[in-house]
Design an enzyme around this catalytic site. Structure first.
Site, PDB file in Angstrom:
ATOM      1  N   ARG A 248       0.248  16.399  41.761  1.00  0.00           N
ATOM      2  CA  ARG A 248       0.098  15.963  43.140  1.00  0.00           C
ATOM      3  C   ARG A 248       0.935  14.730  43.462  1.00  0.00           C
ATOM      4  NH1 ARG A 248      -3.953  18.562  41.659  1.00  0.00           N
ATOM      5  NH2 ARG A 248      -4.207  17.049  40.018  1.00  0.00           N
ATOM      6  N   THR A 249       0.870  13.720  42.622  1.00  0.00           N
ATOM      7  CA  THR A 249       1.570  12.470  42.953  1.00  0.00           C
ATOM      8  C   THR A 249       3.076  12.719  43.019  1.00  0.00           C
ATOM      9  OG1 THR A 249      -0.165  11.239  41.830  1.00  0.00           O
ATOM     10  CG2 THR A 249       1.869  10.055  42.285  1.00  0.00           C
TER      11      THR A 249
ATOM     12  N   LYS B 171      15.497   7.778  22.670  1.00  0.00           N
ATOM     13  CA  LYS B 171      16.319   6.914  21.807  1.00  0.00           C
ATOM     14  C   LYS B 171      15.701   5.534  21.655  1.00  0.00           C
ATOM     15  CE  LYS B 171      20.430   9.229  23.562  1.00  0.00           C
ATOM     16  NZ  LYS B 171      21.542   9.066  24.513  1.00  0.00           N
TER      17      LYS B 171
ATOM     18  N   ARG C 157       5.349   6.339  37.027  1.00  0.00           N
ATOM     19  CA  ARG C 157       4.082   6.598  36.328  1.00  0.00           C
ATOM     20  C   ARG C 157       4.336   6.388  34.848  1.00  0.00           C
ATOM     21  NH1 ARG C 157      -0.236  11.373  37.023  1.00  0.00           N
ATOM     22  NH2 ARG C 157      -0.633  10.077  38.847  1.00  0.00           N
TER      23      ARG C 157
ATOM     24  N   HIS D  44      -3.660   2.910  40.642  1.00  0.00           N
ATOM     25  CA  HIS D  44      -3.033   4.062  41.265  1.00  0.00           C
ATOM     26  C   HIS D  44      -3.162   3.844  42.772  1.00  0.00           C
ATOM     27  CE1 HIS D  44      -1.396   7.882  41.792  1.00  0.00           C
ATOM     28  NE2 HIS D  44      -2.324   8.661  41.286  1.00  0.00           N
TER      29      HIS D  44
END
Lengths: 154, 307
Positions: free
Chosen positions: B56-57, B85, B106, B134
């Site tokens: 959703r986000t 890396k 995120r 959030h």
């Protein structure tokens, strides 16, 4: 000698007397100053001494050393009423109470293991300091440390 | 609030006036969020830097940017990037800043968005930092309440994992700015931390708590359900018992207020029976959609564009 006024430790010529340390915190003050059993510094420690202001207090005397600002800030976090007496030639050259800084940087490790400040990222820990009682809030993860602050000092 | 906010990191950075400004901007953009495309952000590039899975986000940010006429740059899989890396997040942020006009991040570590904001030369929007914040979820929750119920004099029950749930802490904080009457409903193992309850009361919220969902059902405007995660319970029997006790079914609606709404940040697992989906109380899918106008509003604000 006046009864009750006997000297527990001798006066020092040069150095620092940290007075009004919260009772029980003297050993943590030594840890902050990096003083271990193997260091050669001359140290006197008095613990659980009667005090008019805070009932019981600890005192630490260090010969031939004056504290750095960062060391004083760390002491303020575990003992906000402590006083720092700078001794030169047996006299008190300067006396002041420690002051709680509003922000401390690179002094406290965040107790949240998942905080970004505990990773290999190029950042140092930063905490906002709130008073009465002392609460440290990590500016990254907002985790709050309010107990056993000494255990989290870097 | 004006168009000068640069980063969106934590709800604690916002005043009520700033939140109201964002919600109003979302109202203006909602019709466009439902269909069509504008040229409000033409020529702007949004980088989506997702180190953890998201449906959703990520997709609603993408939709928001496309509706506004902008373009989207995706990190792709972590395996195909320099992250494998061992590149630090700080370096990645510095580099992506030069490719884009804003970054949605995120990341699994708490505080990562705050740190990213220190290194970025473009706005950072926190799309979830571990168990931390959030804020765009909280803002879309507030928008849902504003649209489908009311933010003033709100009676809300927040149900589920209140100890670890990152969204509920931010939501409760934001609702306290509106003086909400909040009832926390959770099993005793997952109660809202004392420290947060104290902060909320100090900010003006009326706070109470119970373990019994039935106690609050008939008196709330909003029932906000969250997921209870199995891994919080060492004993699976205990988990099953708790999940059963907090599951919403059609049987719960006999005595509820006619205009009571049910919200859930999704994904849901067992918390809401699918028979509830067609009830007039269900709003969780609409809530998901509201992520688009809210994220459109935030993009225009951090990019300093008037609407």
């Amino acid at each position: 000698m006046i009864p009750g006024k006997e000297l527990r430790v001798h006066p020092i010529r040069d150095g620092t007397v940290i007075d009004h340390i919260n009772a029980g915190q003297a050993m943590n003050v030594l840890k902050i100053l990096g003083i271990t059993g193997s260091s050669s510094a001359v140290i006197s420690v008095a613990m659980n001494v009667s005090s008019q202001d805070i009932k019981y207090k600890d005192i630490v005397k260090i010969e031939d050393r004056e504290l750095e600002d960062k060391e004083v800030d760390k002491i303020s976090l575990i003992s906000p009423n402590a006083t720092i007496n700078i001794i030169r030639d047996f006299g008190v050259a300067d006396k002041h109470r420690v002051e709680l800084p509003e922000m401390v940087e690179s002094m406290v490790k965040c107790s949240n293991p998942n905080c970004i400040s505990n990773t290999n990222e190029p950042v140092t820990s930063k905490f906002e300091v709130k008073k009465d009682p002392i609460r440290l809030r990590c500016i990254y993860c907002e985790h709050v440390i309010e107990e056993n602050i000494a255990e989290h000092l870097i | 609030m004006t168009n000068d906010r640069r980063h969106i990191v934590s709800m604690k950075d916002f005043t009520r006036d700033e939140i109201d400004f964002i919600l109003e901007r979302a109202v203006t953009l909602e019709t466009l969020a439902r269909s069509g495309r504008s040229d409000i952000l033409t020529g702007k590039i949004l980088a989506l830097l997702f180190y953890e899975p998201s449906t959703r986000t990520r997709m609603s940010f993408e939709t928001a940017m496309l509706r506004l006429g902008g373009s989207v740059l995706n990190l792709g899989s972590k395996e195909a990037s320099s992250i494998v890396k061992g590149e630090t997040l700080a370096d990645t942020i510095r580099v992506i800043s030069t490719y884009s006009d804003a970054i949605v991040l995120r990341h699994p570590s708490e505080g990562s968005a705050r740190m990213a904001a220190e290194f970025a030369s473009v706005p950072i929007i926190n799309g979830g930092d571990g168990a931390g914040h959030h804020p765009t979820q909280t803002l879309l929750d507030l928008y849902t309440i504003k649209k489908e119920s009311h933010l003033d004099n709100l009676d809300i029950a927040i149900v589920g994992d209140l100890k670890y749930g990152r969204t509920v802490h931010s939501l409760a904080y934001a609702l306290s700015l509106y003086g909400a009457n909040i009832t926390f409903v959770s099993p005793h193992q997952l109660k809202m931390p004392e420290q947060i309850k104290g902060d909320l009361k100090a900010m003006g919220a009326r706070v109470s708590e119970t373990e019994n969902l039935d106690e609050v059902l008939d008196s709330v405007d909003v029932l906000y359900i969250t997921r209870i995660q199995k891994e919080r319970f060492p004993d699976p029997t205990e988990y099953n018992k708790v999940v059963g006790a907090y599951k919403i079914t059609g049987e719960h609606f006999d005595s509820v207020r006619e205009d009571m709404i049910i919200m859930h940040p999704l994904p849901r697992v067992y918390e809401i029976d699918s028979s509830v989906d067609n009830s007039p109380h269900a709003r969780y899918f609409e809530q998901s959609f509201y992520g688009v106008p809210i994220r459109m509003a935030l993009l225009t604000i951090v990019l300093g564009v008037d609407v």
